[in-house]
Design an enzyme around this catalytic site. Sequence first.
Site, PDB file in Angstrom:
ATOM      1  N   HIS A 127      49.809  46.086  41.541  1.00 45.58           N
ATOM      2  CA  HIS A 127      50.962  45.119  41.162  1.00 45.58           C
ATOM      3  C   HIS A 127      52.337  45.905  41.348  1.00 45.58           C
ATOM      4  O   HIS A 127      53.350  45.233  41.772  1.00 45.58           O
ATOM      5  CB  HIS A 127      50.820  44.774  39.701  1.00 45.58           C
ATOM      6  CG  HIS A 127      49.821  43.690  39.548  1.00 45.58           C
ATOM      7  ND1 HIS A 127      49.853  42.375  39.979  1.00 45.58           N
ATOM      8  CD2 HIS A 127      48.308  43.804  38.854  1.00 45.58           C
ATOM      9  CE1 HIS A 127      48.670  41.792  39.438  1.00 45.58           C
ATOM     10  NE2 HIS A 127      47.613  42.517  39.133  1.00 45.58           N
ATOM     11  N   ASP A 134      47.136  38.139  40.531  1.00 45.50           N
ATOM     12  CA  ASP A 134      46.458  37.608  39.640  1.00 45.50           C
ATOM     13  C   ASP A 134      46.749  36.095  39.559  1.00 45.50           C
ATOM     14  O   ASP A 134      47.670  35.511  39.482  1.00 45.50           O
ATOM     15  CB  ASP A 134      46.883  37.851  38.184  1.00 45.50           C
ATOM     16  CG  ASP A 134      46.559  39.624  37.918  1.00 45.50           C
ATOM     17  OD1 ASP A 134      45.758  40.339  38.707  1.00 45.50           O
ATOM     18  OD2 ASP A 134      47.293  40.013  36.854  1.00 45.50           O
ATOM     19  N   GLU A 192      37.359  41.884  37.337  1.00 41.40           N
ATOM     20  CA  GLU A 192      38.310  40.635  36.987  1.00 41.40           C
ATOM     21  C   GLU A 192      38.330  39.503  38.255  1.00 41.40           C
ATOM     22  O   GLU A 192      38.766  39.828  39.140  1.00 41.40           O
ATOM     23  CB  GLU A 192      39.769  41.165  36.841  1.00 41.40           C
ATOM     24  CG  GLU A 192      39.924  42.324  35.878  1.00 41.40           C
ATOM     25  CD  GLU A 192      41.335  42.887  35.802  1.00 41.40           C
ATOM     26  OE1 GLU A 192      42.208  42.433  36.571  1.00 41.40           O
ATOM     27  OE2 GLU A 192      41.668  43.345  34.707  1.00 41.40           O
ATOM     28  N   HIS A 195      41.825  39.063  39.947  1.00 46.92           N
ATOM     29  CA  HIS A 195      42.752  39.942  40.519  1.00 46.92           C
ATOM     30  C   HIS A 195      42.445  40.379  41.832  1.00 46.92           C
ATOM     31  O   HIS A 195      41.252  40.643  42.149  1.00 46.92           O
ATOM     32  CB  HIS A 195      42.729  41.185  39.694  1.00 46.92           C
ATOM     33  CG  HIS A 195      43.349  42.508  40.139  1.00 46.92           C
ATOM     34  ND1 HIS A 195      44.445  42.722  39.620  1.00 46.92           N
ATOM     35  CD2 HIS A 195      43.040  43.346  41.161  1.00 46.92           C
ATOM     36  CE1 HIS A 195      45.145  43.843  40.370  1.00 46.92           C
ATOM     37  NE2 HIS A 195      44.225  44.091  41.219  1.00 46.92           N
TER      38      HIS A 195
HETATM   39  C1  LIG Z   1      46.042  43.713  33.288  1.00 41.58           C
HETATM   40  C2  LIG Z   1      45.465  42.718  34.561  1.00 41.58           C
HETATM   41  N1  LIG Z   1      45.867  41.820  34.646  1.00 41.58           N
HETATM   42  C3  LIG Z   1      45.323  43.648  35.626  1.00 41.58           C
HETATM   43  O1  LIG Z   1      46.402  43.272  36.543  1.00 41.58           O
HETATM   44  N2  LIG Z   1      44.778  44.610  35.910  1.00 41.58           N
HETATM   45  C4  LIG Z   1      44.718  45.380  36.969  1.00 41.58           C
HETATM   46  C5  LIG Z   1      43.339  46.414  37.000  1.00 41.58           C
HETATM   47  C6  LIG Z   1      45.843  46.172  37.062  1.00 41.58           C
HETATM   48  O2  LIG Z   1      46.542  46.466  35.761  1.00 41.58           O
HETATM   49  O3  LIG Z   1      46.433  46.520  38.310  1.00 41.58           O
HETATM   50 ZN   LIG Z   2      45.955  41.995  38.512  1.00 44.93          ZN
END
Ligand SMILES: C[C@@H](N)C(=O)N[C@H](C)C(=O)O
Ligand SMILES: [Zn+2]
Length: 216
Positions: A127, A134, A192, A195
Site C-alpha cells: 500500500h 483492499d 485476507e 487484499h
Molecule cells: C491492514 C490490512 N487492511 C492490510 O492492508 N494488510 C496488509 C498485509 C498490509 O498492511 O499491507
Molecule cells: Zn491491504
Amino acid sequence: MFLLALCRLSYAQPPTQDLAAYRLSVAQNSNNQLIKIDKTQQGIQLDLVYGSTNNFVKKPVYPRGLAYTFLRKPAYEALLAVVQELRQQGLGIQLFDAYRPYDVTRILWSIVPDERYAANPKKGSYHNRGLAVDLSVYDLKTGKLLPMGTGFDNFSDTAHHSFTDLPQAQRDNRALLKNVMARHGFTALDSEWWHYTFKTDTVYPVLNIPFAELAR
Ligand SMILES: C[C@@H](N)C(=O)N[C@H](C)C(=O)O
Ligand SMILES: [Zn+2]
C-alpha cells in the site's frame, strides 16, 4: 553478518516524504505516477474506512472523510480493466483502501503486529508503494456488497482464502474476485480475501507523502 540479515529484512530505501523527489521520478517515468481515484468513475464505490471511525483502530488515521485515493499508473490501469470486466456482469468494485502513507502502516502494526494481517514497518506495505488495493464487489443495480463471509479487516482464519466452511455463494464471490483480479495481474494475500497486490518487476519506493500533498 547480522547487518546483512537486517538489510535483507528491510526496504532498500527509507520511506520518503519528499514530494519533489516523487515529482521528479514521475517526470522521468510516467509509470511512477500515483493516479487519483475518486467517485467520478463508474463502477467504483469508495468507502475509505481509515478516514472514519469505522475501522479496527476505531478512529480516523487518514484525513476524516477522505474521498479519494491513489494507485501507481500500471496498477490503476489494471484495476480499470477489472472494473470493465465486472461491469459486463452488472458488478462494480468497492475500495476500502489503496495508497497508504507509511506512518499509517506503523500505526496499524502497533495494533496488529501480525504479518498475516498488517505489513511489518521494517519492510513497508505494498500500500505504501501504491501497488495494493483492499476491495470487495458490489451489485451495480442495488449498490450492495456481495457477501464474502466476513467484513473488511476481519483478522481471523475465516477471512483466509483457505477457509472453505462458508455457504457456496460466499465461496463463489471470493473466487470471482480472486479470478478477475488474477486475470489483470493482481495477486491475492492468503490471509485476507480483500487484499490484492499488483505484480511488477519494477521496485517502487515506500512513500510517506500525505494525501493532500499528492492531490495538489
Ligand atoms: C491492514 C490490512 N487492511 C492490510 O492492508 N494488510 C496488509 C498485509 C498490509 O498492511 O499491507
Ligand atoms: Zn491491504
